[in-house]
Design an enzyme around this catalytic site. Structure first.
Site, PDB file in Angstrom:
ATOM      1  N   PHE A  26     -10.999 -16.582  34.723  1.00 34.73           N
ATOM      2  CA  PHE A  26     -10.027 -16.275  36.093  1.00 34.73           C
ATOM      3  C   PHE A  26     -11.304 -16.698  36.517  1.00 34.73           C
ATOM      4  O   PHE A  26     -12.296 -16.242  36.855  1.00 34.73           O
ATOM      5  CB  PHE A  26     -10.131 -15.022  35.991  1.00 34.73           C
ATOM      6  N   SER A  94     -12.498 -13.283  28.943  1.00 32.72           N
ATOM      7  CA  SER A  94     -12.520 -12.282  30.297  1.00 32.72           C
ATOM      8  C   SER A  94     -11.058 -12.428  30.374  1.00 32.72           C
ATOM      9  O   SER A  94      -9.932 -12.204  29.521  1.00 32.72           O
ATOM     10  CB  SER A  94     -12.901 -12.975  31.418  1.00 32.72           C
ATOM     11  N   MET A  95     -10.302 -13.082  31.282  1.00 35.69           N
ATOM     12  CA  MET A  95      -9.177 -13.159  31.877  1.00 35.69           C
ATOM     13  C   MET A  95      -8.212 -13.968  30.582  1.00 35.69           C
ATOM     14  O   MET A  95      -7.352 -14.066  30.481  1.00 35.69           O
ATOM     15  CB  MET A  95      -8.492 -13.975  33.386  1.00 35.69           C
ATOM     16  N   ASP A 195     -22.344  -5.638  31.043  1.00 33.70           N
ATOM     17  CA  ASP A 195     -21.397  -7.054  31.305  1.00 33.70           C
ATOM     18  C   ASP A 195     -21.032  -6.876  33.142  1.00 33.70           C
ATOM     19  O   ASP A 195     -20.685  -4.985  33.850  1.00 33.70           O
ATOM     20  CB  ASP A 195     -19.913  -6.894  30.905  1.00 33.70           C
ATOM     21  N   HIS A 225     -21.224 -11.221  30.864  1.00 34.11           N
ATOM     22  CA  HIS A 225     -20.185 -11.534  30.577  1.00 34.11           C
ATOM     23  C   HIS A 225     -19.285 -13.357  30.048  1.00 34.11           C
ATOM     24  O   HIS A 225     -18.582 -12.865  29.192  1.00 34.11           O
ATOM     25  CB  HIS A 225     -19.840 -11.431  32.565  1.00 34.11           C
TER      26      HIS A 225
END
Length: 252
Positions: A26, A94-95, A195, A225
């Site tokens: 994202f 992530s996303m 993270d 992250h």
């Protein structure tokens, strides 16, 4: 809409045996996945990494998109790979991990396996509950990109987080959490010990919620992250390649 330098989508056509779909995060872009893509391409795999709608341009454009737009994008790319490759794996950051899980939930055995890096399905931040309301009055907040431990490495990402788009992401999280039990594919789950964007509880919720009988967890001790651009990137790349080989061997 002009695309930011380095945020362009990329693809590599090679083997008809293995295809890999890479899904970025994202407010990020394919730039965060490009080194991983090169590594996989050098192994002879066919690789595709689309630029998700509203990403790699401006946060204002991202605010005009919703999770269904992002999902439709990766679903279309998956279908393209599936038409030319025997086995299609989905790798997400992530996303991108959230979208990968949704593909696995919706497509079943068509997805050969999942390799996820710091995937998200929730947040513990209390203000996240206000996203639907905030989106009506507050266009953006401080950005979340660039969480990297390695000195000198910069992730091309938005400096601002589009609030309406973030509210849509939270709705996707809810759907994915509710359907985690539908995920039965082999999974490689890699997550950073530290993270600052996605809390470690996310990986625990995923590991406990899926029904994958072949589930391997890898802790990333030297990255934040955006681990695909961080110190542990070589480990991520190597373990993902091993994962593809092991899944293919079991299926043979």
């Amino acid at each position: 809409m002009p695309v930011l330098a380095g945020a362009e989508p990329f693809s590599h056509t090679a083997s008809t045996e293995v295809g890999v779909l890479l899904c970025h995060g994202f407010t990020g872009s394919p730039a965060s996945m490009r080194p991983w893509g090169r590594y996989l391409a050098d192994l002879g795999h066919t690789v595709r990494c689309p630029r998700l709608p509203g990403h790699g341009t401006t946060w204002q454009e991202c605010n005009r998109t919703r999770w269904t737009n992002w999902y439709d994008c990766v679903h279309t790319e998956f279908e393209t790979l599936a038409r030319s490759c025997e086995s299609v794996f989905v790798f997400g950051l992530s996303m991108g991990g959230t979208l990968s899980l949704r593909l696995a939930q919706q497509l079943g055995d068509a997805v050969a396996g999942l390799a996820l890096v710091n995937p998200s399905v929730l947040t513990l931040r209390k203000d996240a509950r206000l996203l639907p309301v905030l989106g009506r009055v507050l266009p953006s907040v401080k950005g979340v990109g660039g969480d990297i431990a390695k000195p000198g490495v910069i992730e091309p990402a938005y400096a601002r987080t589009p609030v309406r788009a973030a509210a849509s992401l939270s709705r996707l999280w809810k759907l994915v959490r509710e359907d985690l039990y539908k995920v039965t594919q082999p999974m490689l789950l890699m997550h950073s010990v530290v993270d600052h964007v996605v809390e470690p509880v996310n990986s625990r919720v995923i590991a406990e919620g899926v029904r994958s009988t072949q589930l391997t967890e890898v802790l990333l001790y030297d990255s934040y992250h955006v681990a695909t651009l961080d110190n542990d990137a070589p480990l991520i790349f190597e373990r993902s390649a091993e994962f593809v080989r092991s899944v293919r061997q079991v299926a043979a």
